[in-house]
Design a protein around this motif. Sequence first.
Motif, PDB file in Angstrom:
ATOM      1  N   GLU A 138      10.224 -20.363  42.901  1.00  0.00           N
ATOM      2  CA  GLU A 138       9.206 -20.500  43.959  1.00  0.00           C
ATOM      3  C   GLU A 138      10.003 -20.344  45.141  1.00  0.00           C
ATOM      4  OE1 GLU A 138       5.834 -20.715  43.807  1.00  0.00           O
ATOM      5  OE2 GLU A 138       5.473 -21.664  42.013  1.00  0.00           O
ATOM      6  N   ASP A 139       9.712 -19.498  46.110  1.00  0.00           N
ATOM      7  CA  ASP A 139      10.073 -19.219  47.485  1.00  0.00           C
ATOM      8  C   ASP A 139       8.901 -18.568  48.016  1.00  0.00           C
ATOM      9  OD1 ASP A 139      11.326 -18.526  49.634  1.00  0.00           O
ATOM     10  OD2 ASP A 139      13.470 -18.204  48.861  1.00  0.00           O
ATOM     11  N   GLU A 140       8.465 -19.241  49.177  1.00  0.00           N
ATOM     12  CA  GLU A 140       7.441 -18.846  49.976  1.00  0.00           C
ATOM     13  C   GLU A 140       7.923 -17.620  50.842  1.00  0.00           C
ATOM     14  OE1 GLU A 140       7.482 -22.098  53.527  1.00  0.00           O
ATOM     15  OE2 GLU A 140       5.896 -22.112  52.155  1.00  0.00           O
ATOM     16  N   VAL A 194       4.405  -9.463  44.371  1.00  0.00           N
ATOM     17  CA  VAL A 194       3.568  -8.209  44.477  1.00  0.00           C
ATOM     18  C   VAL A 194       2.274  -8.680  43.990  1.00  0.00           C
ATOM     19  CG1 VAL A 194       5.004  -6.490  44.369  1.00  0.00           C
ATOM     20  CG2 VAL A 194       4.532  -7.389  42.155  1.00  0.00           C
ATOM     21  N   GLU A 195       2.162  -9.724  43.116  1.00  0.00           N
ATOM     22  CA  GLU A 195       0.852 -10.206  42.609  1.00  0.00           C
ATOM     23  C   GLU A 195       0.294 -11.445  43.395  1.00  0.00           C
ATOM     24  OE1 GLU A 195      -0.947  -8.956  40.440  1.00  0.00           O
ATOM     25  OE2 GLU A 195       0.389  -7.192  39.504  1.00  0.00           O
ATOM     26  N   GLY A 196       0.939 -11.885  44.328  1.00  0.00           N
ATOM     27  CA  GLY A 196       0.747 -13.168  45.238  1.00  0.00           C
ATOM     28  C   GLY A 196       0.972 -14.386  44.650  1.00  0.00           C
ATOM     29  N   SER A 197       1.485 -14.524  43.373  1.00  0.00           N
ATOM     30  CA  SER A 197       1.803 -15.994  42.923  1.00  0.00           C
ATOM     31  C   SER A 197       2.813 -15.779  41.641  1.00  0.00           C
ATOM     32  CB  SER A 197       0.597 -16.363  42.162  1.00  0.00           C
ATOM     33  OG  SER A 197       0.054 -15.560  41.217  1.00  0.00           O
ATOM     34  N   ILE A 198       3.483 -17.067  41.463  1.00  0.00           N
ATOM     35  CA  ILE A 198       4.532 -17.079  40.332  1.00  0.00           C
ATOM     36  C   ILE A 198       3.841 -17.213  38.873  1.00  0.00           C
ATOM     37  CG2 ILE A 198       6.747 -18.105  39.602  1.00  0.00           C
ATOM     38  CD1 ILE A 198       6.794 -16.745  42.340  1.00  0.00           C
TER      39      ILE A 198
END
Length: 364
Positions: free
Chosen positions: A106-108, A113-117
């Motif tokens: 996780e790293d904001e 490209v999909e908006g989430s991990i």
Amino acid sequence: MKLGIVGLPNVGKSTLFNALTNAGAESANYPFCTIEPNVGVVPVPDARLDVLARMYNPEKYTPAVVEFLDIAGLVKGASKGEGLGNKFLANIREVDAILHVVRCFEDENIIHVEGSIDPMRDLETINLELIFSDMEMLERRIDRCKKAMRQDKSLSAELEVFEKIMAWLEQGKCARSLPLTDEEKACLYDTPLLTMKPVLYVANVSEDYANKEPLDLPGYVALAAYAKEEGSEIMSICCGIEAEIAELDAEEKAMFLEDLGIKQSGLDRLIQRSYSLLGYISFLTAGPQEVRAWTITKGTKAPAAAGKIHSDFERGFIRAEIVSFDDLVRCGSITAAKDAGLYRSEGKDYVMKDGDVVLFRFNV
């Protein structure tokens, strides 16, 4: 022989490539930073060569090498030309095996490209695009095969194999997970399916999970279960930390690893796993002129191994004089190994083993 580093944009492919090669491939926080594949040739870490170098003090030291390609990031729809899909798929066809990097950190500050991990979603996105591409290729082969069968009924066995693989791909499964006989695999000699290539899934984890085994990170656990079912390999690595380690000199690197309580960097393990993934082993030659690791595939016989050094060695092969690396080190010298009866003569049918220290006798 080449390994392609693949994955979605911004999962750490180019960071990993930079760490592997110190080549300075551009690594930026936006999709498709890599357009043309970056290429790097990397030595395979082999402590056995270091030991032989201390024994012989040679003029040259030559390890085995592996070639890596950093391939452009893939997006959904690539098999239909989305993003850089066509270029990506063409580059993948050139490699012999795949390092599939999956983002598990996780790293904001680093966009996804999909908006989430979601590691499993990302893995399936890549694999499905490769499957779709393979299905298109098989459809063309099946059509050609059916037409050719009007004149040559012997092609029915080949058609059966193509249709068997197509049915497997239609289930969303990679071709490499389908059990095939050697005869069935031979039907694919001119049909380079992307999903037949061996793969090592590389989970790019955060610093908190670096160098931890076993790893209980949920995303990694799911990936590991998938890899096991498919018959593929998996490992975790923190690409960011490995890039930092790669910048250190040998002494600083050793101190850093000691502080972490580990013997090998993640990169060294990755390179060795990549070498193994290709089905490679190394035999060794040693003397005052050079200590060297020679790359061969598992199952190679002595004459063919000799041919790796020079074609004359294979053509005029007489015998291979061999001692295992472990026996050589235990005895301390070739002379002592001979006295102990551990230095042996092998003929044309001998299958080489990893770590054989060899002298080839030949006559042309």
